[in-house]
Design a protein around this motif. Structure first.
Motif, PDB file in Angstrom:
ATOM      1  N   SER A   2     -28.254 -73.751 -15.759  1.00  0.00           N
ATOM      2  CA  SER A   2     -28.783 -73.853 -17.111  1.00  0.00           C
ATOM      3  C   SER A   2     -30.302 -73.817 -17.103  1.00  0.00           C
ATOM      4  CB  SER A   2     -28.314 -75.161 -17.755  1.00  0.00           C
ATOM      5  OG  SER A   2     -28.931 -76.263 -17.121  1.00  0.00           O
ATOM      6  N   ARG A   3     -30.879 -73.548 -18.302  1.00  0.00           N
ATOM      7  CA  ARG A   3     -32.344 -73.528 -18.427  1.00  0.00           C
ATOM      8  C   ARG A   3     -32.939 -74.894 -18.073  1.00  0.00           C
ATOM      9  NH1 ARG A   3     -36.087 -70.527 -21.535  1.00  0.00           N
ATOM     10  NH2 ARG A   3     -34.615 -68.825 -21.358  1.00  0.00           N
ATOM     11  N   SER A   4     -32.288 -75.995 -18.506  1.00  0.00           N
ATOM     12  CA  SER A   4     -32.808 -77.331 -18.202  1.00  0.00           C
ATOM     13  C   SER A   4     -32.750 -77.613 -16.714  1.00  0.00           C
ATOM     14  CB  SER A   4     -32.021 -78.399 -18.971  1.00  0.00           C
ATOM     15  OG  SER A   4     -30.652 -78.378 -18.610  1.00  0.00           O
ATOM     16  N   THR A   5     -31.687 -77.146 -16.039  1.00  0.00           N
ATOM     17  CA  THR A   5     -31.611 -77.319 -14.584  1.00  0.00           C
ATOM     18  C   THR A   5     -32.704 -76.535 -13.888  1.00  0.00           C
ATOM     19  OG1 THR A   5     -29.227 -77.623 -14.714  1.00  0.00           O
ATOM     20  CG2 THR A   5     -30.122 -77.020 -12.571  1.00  0.00           C
ATOM     21  N   THR A   6     -32.995 -75.348 -14.383  1.00  0.00           N
ATOM     22  CA  THR A   6     -34.056 -74.532 -13.795  1.00  0.00           C
ATOM     23  C   THR A   6     -35.400 -75.226 -13.899  1.00  0.00           C
ATOM     24  OG1 THR A   6     -32.844 -72.538 -14.432  1.00  0.00           O
ATOM     25  CG2 THR A   6     -35.143 -72.274 -13.850  1.00  0.00           C
ATOM     26  N   TYR A   7     -35.723 -75.782 -15.057  1.00  0.00           N
ATOM     27  CA  TYR A   7     -36.983 -76.499 -15.209  1.00  0.00           C
ATOM     28  C   TYR A   7     -37.033 -77.708 -14.284  1.00  0.00           C
ATOM     29  CZ  TYR A   7     -38.080 -73.743 -19.384  1.00  0.00           C
ATOM     30  OH  TYR A   7     -38.370 -72.717 -20.241  1.00  0.00           O
ATOM     31  N   ALA A   8     -35.891 -78.395 -14.138  1.00  0.00           N
ATOM     32  CA  ALA A   8     -35.860 -79.569 -13.261  1.00  0.00           C
ATOM     33  C   ALA A   8     -36.151 -79.174 -11.822  1.00  0.00           C
ATOM     34  CB  ALA A   8     -34.492 -80.257 -13.365  1.00  0.00           C
ATOM     35  N   LEU A   9     -35.598 -78.042 -11.382  1.00  0.00           N
ATOM     36  CA  LEU A   9     -35.862 -77.586 -10.024  1.00  0.00           C
ATOM     37  C   LEU A   9     -37.319 -77.180  -9.844  1.00  0.00           C
ATOM     38  CD1 LEU A   9     -32.623 -75.572  -9.241  1.00  0.00           C
ATOM     39  CD2 LEU A   9     -33.481 -77.535  -7.975  1.00  0.00           C
ATOM     40  N   CYS A  10     -37.925 -76.645 -10.901  1.00  0.00           N
ATOM     41  CA  CYS A  10     -39.335 -76.287 -10.814  1.00  0.00           C
ATOM     42  C   CYS A  10     -40.201 -77.508 -10.510  1.00  0.00           C
ATOM     43  CB  CYS A  10     -39.805 -75.661 -12.134  1.00  0.00           C
ATOM     44  SG  CYS A  10     -39.253 -73.971 -12.381  1.00  0.00           S
ATOM     45  N   LEU A  11     -39.745 -78.679 -10.951  1.00  0.00           N
ATOM     46  CA  LEU A  11     -40.511 -79.900 -10.734  1.00  0.00           C
ATOM     47  C   LEU A  11     -40.152 -80.599  -9.426  1.00  0.00           C
ATOM     48  CD1 LEU A  11     -40.268 -81.395 -14.325  1.00  0.00           C
ATOM     49  CD2 LEU A  11     -42.370 -80.694 -13.200  1.00  0.00           C
ATOM     50  N   GLY A  70     -44.345 -77.077 -12.064  1.00  0.00           N
ATOM     51  CA  GLY A  70     -43.559 -77.431 -13.231  1.00  0.00           C
ATOM     52  C   GLY A  70     -43.315 -76.286 -14.181  1.00  0.00           C
ATOM     53  N   GLY A  71     -43.276 -75.055 -13.658  1.00  0.00           N
ATOM     54  CA  GLY A  71     -42.961 -73.911 -14.506  1.00  0.00           C
ATOM     55  C   GLY A  71     -43.993 -73.621 -15.570  1.00  0.00           C
ATOM     56  N   ARG A 100     -53.541 -76.863 -19.442  1.00  0.00           N
ATOM     57  CA  ARG A 100     -52.687 -76.838 -20.631  1.00  0.00           C
ATOM     58  C   ARG A 100     -51.317 -76.228 -20.303  1.00  0.00           C
ATOM     59  NH1 ARG A 100     -56.477 -73.454 -24.325  1.00  0.00           N
ATOM     60  NH2 ARG A 100     -57.331 -72.914 -22.261  1.00  0.00           N
ATOM     61  N   LEU A 101     -50.308 -76.680 -21.035  1.00  0.00           N
ATOM     62  CA  LEU A 101     -48.932 -76.325 -20.723  1.00  0.00           C
ATOM     63  C   LEU A 101     -48.270 -75.516 -21.836  1.00  0.00           C
ATOM     64  CD1 LEU A 101     -47.794 -79.802 -19.311  1.00  0.00           C
ATOM     65  CD2 LEU A 101     -48.562 -77.807 -17.990  1.00  0.00           C
ATOM     66  N   VAL A 102     -47.313 -74.697 -21.420  1.00  0.00           N
ATOM     67  CA  VAL A 102     -46.426 -73.997 -22.332  1.00  0.00           C
ATOM     68  C   VAL A 102     -45.525 -75.059 -23.007  1.00  0.00           C
ATOM     69  CG1 VAL A 102     -44.512 -72.337 -22.415  1.00  0.00           C
ATOM     70  CG2 VAL A 102     -46.470 -71.931 -20.878  1.00  0.00           C
ATOM     71  N   PRO A 103     -45.145 -74.934 -24.287  1.00  0.00           N
ATOM     72  CA  PRO A 103     -45.374 -73.795 -25.170  1.00  0.00           C
ATOM     73  C   PRO A 103     -46.632 -73.890 -26.023  1.00  0.00           C
ATOM     74  CG  PRO A 103     -43.811 -75.262 -26.189  1.00  0.00           C
ATOM     75  CD  PRO A 103     -44.146 -75.866 -24.848  1.00  0.00           C
ATOM     76  N   GLY A 195     -36.873 -65.849 -18.014  1.00  0.00           N
ATOM     77  CA  GLY A 195     -37.168 -66.465 -19.301  1.00  0.00           C
ATOM     78  C   GLY A 195     -38.348 -67.405 -19.230  1.00  0.00           C
ATOM     79  N   ILE A 196     -38.486 -68.126 -18.125  1.00  0.00           N
ATOM     80  CA  ILE A 196     -39.635 -69.013 -17.936  1.00  0.00           C
ATOM     81  C   ILE A 196     -40.920 -68.192 -17.865  1.00  0.00           C
ATOM     82  CG2 ILE A 196     -40.730 -70.631 -16.333  1.00  0.00           C
ATOM     83  CD1 ILE A 196     -37.981 -71.612 -15.561  1.00  0.00           C
ATOM     84  N   VAL A 197     -40.870 -67.079 -17.149  1.00  0.00           N
ATOM     85  CA  VAL A 197     -42.042 -66.193 -17.062  1.00  0.00           C
ATOM     86  C   VAL A 197     -42.386 -65.637 -18.438  1.00  0.00           C
ATOM     87  CG1 VAL A 197     -42.967 -64.088 -16.046  1.00  0.00           C
ATOM     88  CG2 VAL A 197     -41.592 -65.633 -14.648  1.00  0.00           C
ATOM     89  N   ASN A 198     -41.360 -65.229 -19.189  1.00  0.00           N
ATOM     90  CA  ASN A 198     -41.600 -64.732 -20.549  1.00  0.00           C
ATOM     91  C   ASN A 198     -42.272 -65.802 -21.407  1.00  0.00           C
ATOM     92  OD1 ASN A 198     -40.346 -62.368 -19.793  1.00  0.00           O
ATOM     93  ND2 ASN A 198     -38.424 -62.798 -20.863  1.00  0.00           N
ATOM     94  N   ASP A 199     -41.813 -67.056 -21.301  1.00  0.00           N
ATOM     95  CA  ASP A 199     -42.422 -68.152 -22.058  1.00  0.00           C
ATOM     96  C   ASP A 199     -43.884 -68.325 -21.667  1.00  0.00           C
ATOM     97  OD1 ASP A 199     -40.061 -68.642 -23.348  1.00  0.00           O
ATOM     98  OD2 ASP A 199     -39.521 -70.403 -22.150  1.00  0.00           O
ATOM     99  N   PHE A 200     -44.149 -68.268 -20.378  1.00  0.00           N
ATOM    100  CA  PHE A 200     -45.511 -68.429 -19.869  1.00  0.00           C
ATOM    101  C   PHE A 200     -46.429 -67.342 -20.416  1.00  0.00           C
ATOM    102  CE2 PHE A 200     -48.247 -67.284 -16.017  1.00  0.00           C
ATOM    103  CZ  PHE A 200     -49.262 -68.161 -16.352  1.00  0.00           C
ATOM    104  N   LEU A 201     -45.942 -66.112 -20.414  1.00  0.00           N
ATOM    105  CA  LEU A 201     -46.771 -64.977 -20.820  1.00  0.00           C
ATOM    106  C   LEU A 201     -46.715 -64.697 -22.319  1.00  0.00           C
ATOM    107  CD1 LEU A 201     -45.951 -62.562 -17.864  1.00  0.00           C
ATOM    108  CD2 LEU A 201     -47.925 -64.068 -18.113  1.00  0.00           C
ATOM    109  N   GLY A 202     -45.728 -65.276 -22.993  1.00  0.00           N
ATOM    110  CA  GLY A 202     -45.615 -65.071 -24.432  1.00  0.00           C
ATOM    111  C   GLY A 202     -45.060 -63.725 -24.824  1.00  0.00           C
TER     112      GLY A 202
END
Length: 293
Positions: A2-11, A70-71, A100-103, A195-202
């Motif tokens: 899941s997306r939440s699991t992916t963010y957790a692994l990033c940390l 942290g993604g 500064r952090l996304v989003p 998707g995380i990269v897309n969020d980062f780059l907008g």
């Protein structure tokens, strides 16, 4: 996954390195200055925490800047306070920096903020007793990406931001990256991480194909850049180890000194003896490139 699991692994690796309970005071012989305002990113006051030896010789000390992972949307500089204490014990001025952090903020805000911190340190070299010609950066995951950007980008490449001290260089002289992405234009990322990269780059690759190259350390690399030490696990589920291959090939073609080390079977972070070994190699790398004459 899941997306939440992916963010957790990033940390995960930052959490392995950093104790949840921060020390109240630094070890004996270490000066600690928290919450130093270095400039502004947009309307945000940017801060760093800094540690340095209390007693030093007359010569200014090399400096190591730590950048959390942290993604690009999570993490906290405070998690690395114990580690700047350790670098100070090794004879460095060391800072853990905010970005500064996304989003709320997207690329290039993160690299602009990291550059602002480096320029601030150079501008205040006498206050902190640091050598402006011997600054290194270490980062983890997204922080590794930003550290590599600091080591490969020149002022002419842009993305300096308006945070302050424009007369100072934002480039560092040595970089250690723990599983940081090197080429955001590559198509080897898992779908959720894309998707995380897309969020980062907008934007998606279809919406803005050029921004991925602009945000990639590999796009700026040449033989005049900072030596790089890269650690990457071959079973990394977040940043594929093919990203490290790409940088190894680029370093070879450019003739840039450094090393890319693959940890067989390691995921997005490791612990135990391998962690101790890679930390020791990190310190040795900085000693070689920032302390040696």
């Amino acid at each position: 996954m899941s997306r939440s699991t992916t963010y957790a692994l990033c940390l995960s690796f930052s959490l392995q390195l950093a104790s949840a309970a921060q020390p109240v005071s630094p070890p004996a012989g270490i000066l600690y200055e928290p919450d130093i305002v270095v400039g502004k990113g947009g309307d945000v006051e940017l801060m760093l925490d800094l540690a340095r030896p209390e007693k030093v010789d007359s010569d200014p000390l090399p400096c190591v800047v730590m950048i959390h992972g942290g993604g690009w949307r999570g993490g906290d500089r405070k998690g690395h306070v114990p580690h700047i204490f350790e670098f100070a014990r090794q004879g460095y001025v060391s800072a853990t920096i905010q970005y500064r952090l996304v989003p709320k903020a997207r690329f290039p805000a993160q690299i602009e903020d990291a550059k602002c911190a480096v320029r601030y340190l150079r501008a205040n070299r006498r206050r902190f007793g640091l050598n402006p010609d011997r600054i290194g950066a270490i980062g983890f995951s997204a922080g590794g990406h930003l550290a590599m950007m600091l080591g490969t980008m020149d002022k002419a490449d842009g993305l300096e931001g308006t945070g302050g001290h424009a007369d100072q260089s934002s480039k560092v002289q040595a970089v250690v990256s723990y599983f940081g992405p090197t080429d955001l234009a590559a198509n080897d990322f898992p779908a959720l991480v894309g998707g995380i990269v897309n969020d980062f780059l907008g934007s998606t690759p279809e919406e803005n194909p050029t921004i991925r190259k602009q945000a990639s350390p590999i796009a700026y690399l040449d033989k005049y850049d900072a030596p790089l030490l890269i650690f990457h696990g071959t079973k990394d589920r977040i940043v594929p180890h093919t990203q490290a291959y790409r940088m190894a090939d680029a370093m070879t073609k450019a003739g840039l000194p450094g090393r890319v080390e693959l940890l067989i079977g390691a995921d997005h972070g490791w612990s135990g003896g391998e962690l101790a070994r890679t930390v020791n190699e990190t310190v040795a790398f900085f000693d070689d490139h920032l302390k040696a004459n």
